[in-house]
Design a protein around this motif. Structure first.
Motif, PDB file in Angstrom:
ATOM      1  N   ILE A 135       1.051  -1.089  -0.146  1.00  0.00           N
ATOM      2  CA  ILE A 135      -0.134  -0.161   0.058  1.00  0.00           C
ATOM      3  C   ILE A 135       0.858   1.225  -0.027  1.00  0.00           C
ATOM      4  N   GLU A 136       0.342   2.381  -0.331  1.00  0.00           N
ATOM      5  CA  GLU A 136       1.205   3.409  -0.545  1.00  0.00           C
ATOM      6  C   GLU A 136       0.352   4.763   0.395  1.00  0.00           C
ATOM      7  N   VAL A 137       1.131   5.397   1.065  1.00  0.00           N
ATOM      8  CA  VAL A 137       0.439   6.238   2.126  1.00  0.00           C
ATOM      9  C   VAL A 137       1.062   7.846   1.604  1.00  0.00           C
ATOM     10  N   ARG A 138       0.129   8.693   1.381  1.00  0.00           N
ATOM     11  CA  ARG A 138       0.683  10.068   1.146  1.00  0.00           C
ATOM     12  C   ARG A 138      -0.391  10.872   1.863  1.00  0.00           C
ATOM     13  N   PRO A 139       0.464  12.097   2.351  1.00  0.00           N
ATOM     14  CA  PRO A 139      -0.354  13.121   2.926  1.00  0.00           C
ATOM     15  C   PRO A 139      -1.033  14.003   1.978  1.00  0.00           C
ATOM     16  N   LEU A 140      -2.117  14.555   2.128  1.00  0.00           N
ATOM     17  CA  LEU A 140      -3.051  15.495   1.337  1.00  0.00           C
ATOM     18  C   LEU A 140      -2.509  16.842   1.520  1.00  0.00           C
ATOM     19  N   HIS A 141      -2.504  17.904   0.717  1.00  0.00           N
ATOM     20  CA  HIS A 141      -2.392  19.111   0.883  1.00  0.00           C
ATOM     21  C   HIS A 141      -3.848  19.729   1.553  1.00  0.00           C
ATOM     22  N   ASP A 142      -3.609  20.682   2.265  1.00  0.00           N
ATOM     23  CA  ASP A 142      -4.683  21.307   2.776  1.00  0.00           C
ATOM     24  C   ASP A 142      -4.585  22.882   2.290  1.00  0.00           C
ATOM     25  N   LEU A 143      -5.607  23.504   2.081  1.00  0.00           N
ATOM     26  CA  LEU A 143      -5.782  24.766   1.629  1.00  0.00           C
ATOM     27  C   LEU A 143      -4.599  25.699   2.399  1.00  0.00           C
ATOM     28  N   ASP A 144      -4.608  25.491   3.505  1.00  0.00           N
ATOM     29  CA  ASP A 144      -3.799  26.448   4.478  1.00  0.00           C
ATOM     30  C   ASP A 144      -2.031  26.320   3.962  1.00  0.00           C
ATOM     31  N   ASP A 145      -1.887  25.181   3.279  1.00  0.00           N
ATOM     32  CA  ASP A 145      -0.504  24.725   2.753  1.00  0.00           C
ATOM     33  C   ASP A 145      -0.205  25.810   1.684  1.00  0.00           C
ATOM     34  N   PHE A 146      -1.267  26.656   1.005  1.00  0.00           N
ATOM     35  CA  PHE A 146      -0.941  27.435   0.081  1.00  0.00           C
ATOM     36  C   PHE A 146      -1.027  28.888   0.536  1.00  0.00           C
ATOM     37  N   ALA A 147      -0.325  29.639  -0.016  1.00  0.00           N
ATOM     38  CA  ALA A 147      -0.285  31.023   0.172  1.00  0.00           C
ATOM     39  C   ALA A 147      -1.607  31.568  -0.129  1.00  0.00           C
ATOM     40  N   PRO A 148      -2.388  32.583   0.853  1.00  0.00           N
ATOM     41  CA  PRO A 148      -3.482  33.279   0.510  1.00  0.00           C
ATOM     42  C   PRO A 148      -3.589  33.812  -0.867  1.00  0.00           C
ATOM     43  N   SER A 149      -4.587  33.598  -1.313  1.00  0.00           N
ATOM     44  CA  SER A 149      -4.911  34.079  -2.954  1.00  0.00           C
ATOM     45  C   SER A 149      -6.429  34.077  -3.112  1.00  0.00           C
ATOM     46  N   PRO A 150      -6.974  34.878  -4.146  1.00  0.00           N
ATOM     47  CA  PRO A 150      -8.391  34.954  -4.337  1.00  0.00           C
ATOM     48  C   PRO A 150      -8.754  33.351  -4.909  1.00  0.00           C
ATOM     49  N   ALA A 151      -7.769  32.681  -5.547  1.00  0.00           N
ATOM     50  CA  ALA A 151      -8.257  31.382  -6.033  1.00  0.00           C
ATOM     51  C   ALA A 151      -8.507  30.576  -4.590  1.00  0.00           C
ATOM     52  N   ILE A 152      -7.435  30.353  -4.014  1.00  0.00           N
ATOM     53  CA  ILE A 152      -7.781  29.581  -2.691  1.00  0.00           C
ATOM     54  C   ILE A 152      -8.999  30.025  -1.768  1.00  0.00           C
ATOM     55  N   GLU A 153      -9.206  31.104  -1.871  1.00  0.00           N
ATOM     56  CA  GLU A 153     -10.713  31.517  -1.199  1.00  0.00           C
ATOM     57  C   GLU A 153     -11.810  30.962  -1.864  1.00  0.00           C
ATOM     58  N   ARG A 154     -11.433  30.845  -3.201  1.00  0.00           N
ATOM     59  CA  ARG A 154     -12.953  30.300  -3.982  1.00  0.00           C
ATOM     60  C   ARG A 154     -12.835  28.918  -3.481  1.00  0.00           C
ATOM     61  N   PHE A 155     -11.867  28.128  -3.366  1.00  0.00           N
ATOM     62  CA  PHE A 155     -11.904  26.750  -2.999  1.00  0.00           C
ATOM     63  C   PHE A 155     -12.330  26.502  -1.232  1.00  0.00           C
ATOM     64  N   ARG A 156     -12.298  27.483  -0.568  1.00  0.00           N
ATOM     65  CA  ARG A 156     -12.640  27.693   0.792  1.00  0.00           C
ATOM     66  C   ARG A 156     -14.149  27.754   0.612  1.00  0.00           C
ATOM     67  N   ALA A 157     -14.739  28.693  -0.320  1.00  0.00           N
ATOM     68  CA  ALA A 157     -16.031  29.002  -0.397  1.00  0.00           C
ATOM     69  C   ALA A 157     -16.904  27.829  -0.751  1.00  0.00           C
ATOM     70  N   ILE A 158     -16.297  26.775  -1.515  1.00  0.00           N
ATOM     71  CA  ILE A 158     -16.995  25.733  -1.796  1.00  0.00           C
ATOM     72  C   ILE A 158     -16.909  24.611  -0.803  1.00  0.00           C
ATOM     73  N   GLY A 159     -16.144  24.921   0.356  1.00  0.00           N
ATOM     74  CA  GLY A 159     -16.034  23.812   1.642  1.00  0.00           C
ATOM     75  C   GLY A 159     -14.912  23.000   1.811  1.00  0.00           C
ATOM     76  N   LEU A 160     -13.913  23.208   0.650  1.00  0.00           N
ATOM     77  CA  LEU A 160     -12.950  22.294   0.853  1.00  0.00           C
ATOM     78  C   LEU A 160     -12.230  22.529   1.972  1.00  0.00           C
ATOM     79  N   PRO A 161     -11.467  21.461   2.688  1.00  0.00           N
ATOM     80  CA  PRO A 161     -10.750  21.344   3.744  1.00  0.00           C
ATOM     81  C   PRO A 161      -9.549  22.489   3.965  1.00  0.00           C
ATOM     82  N   GLY A 162      -9.256  22.960   5.042  1.00  0.00           N
ATOM     83  CA  GLY A 162      -8.061  23.708   5.175  1.00  0.00           C
ATOM     84  C   GLY A 162      -8.242  25.028   5.825  1.00  0.00           C
TER      85      GLY A 162
END
Length: 138
Positions: free
Chosen positions: A111-138
């Motif tokens: 099996i392979e185990v990989r950590p997922l990125h959270d939105l907090d891993d990315f620099a704040p930006s309008p695109a990241i805020e759009r992902f937050r608005a649709i309810g993605l974790p982070g």
């Protein structure tokens, strides 16, 4: 932190015409996933149908080509997954070490185990805020 436990496909899982036939394996998987759920660590889990039921989309510039399965290189394919929530690598490692052998007791498997990125891993930006608005974790 979320971690994805990836179950690699095998020639048998790619040839399957239905869900895993081995009742003992299913029972072991059910028990493990029940433990994850009781611990509040289980986010999602599923087995995937063979690649013959799927397709790939290949990008070349602006064009897209659909390629129907099945696909070769079985070891590169995914047969299933479990998505867990863990406090960190050590906890995720402990859970993954307890993961039942996806090929059956005594058989070689990986099996392979990989950590997922959270939105907090990315620099704040309008695109990241759009992902937050649709309810993605982070």
């Amino acid at each position: 932190m979320r971690y994805l436990i990836i179950v690699k496909a095998t020639p048998a899982s790619e040839a399957a015409t239905g869900p895993a036939p081995d009742e003992a394996m299913l029972a072991g998987m059910a028990e493990f996933h029940e433990e994850l759920a009781r611990a509040g660590a289980l986010l999602d889990a599923a087995g995937l149908k063979p690649s013959a039921a799927g397709w790939r989309v290949r990008y070349d510039g602006d064009s897209r080509t659909v390629i129907d399965g099945p696909f070769a290189a079985t070891g590169e394919l995914v047969a299933g997954y479990t998505l867990i929530q863990a406090r960190g690598r050590e906890e995720a490692l402990a859970w993954s070490r307890r993961y039942p052998n996806p090929n059956g007791a005594g058989l070689p498997a990986e099996i392979e185990v990989r950590p997922l990125h959270d939105l907090d891993d990315f620099a704040p930006s309008p695109a990241i805020e759009r992902f937050r608005a649709i309810g993605l974790p982070g």
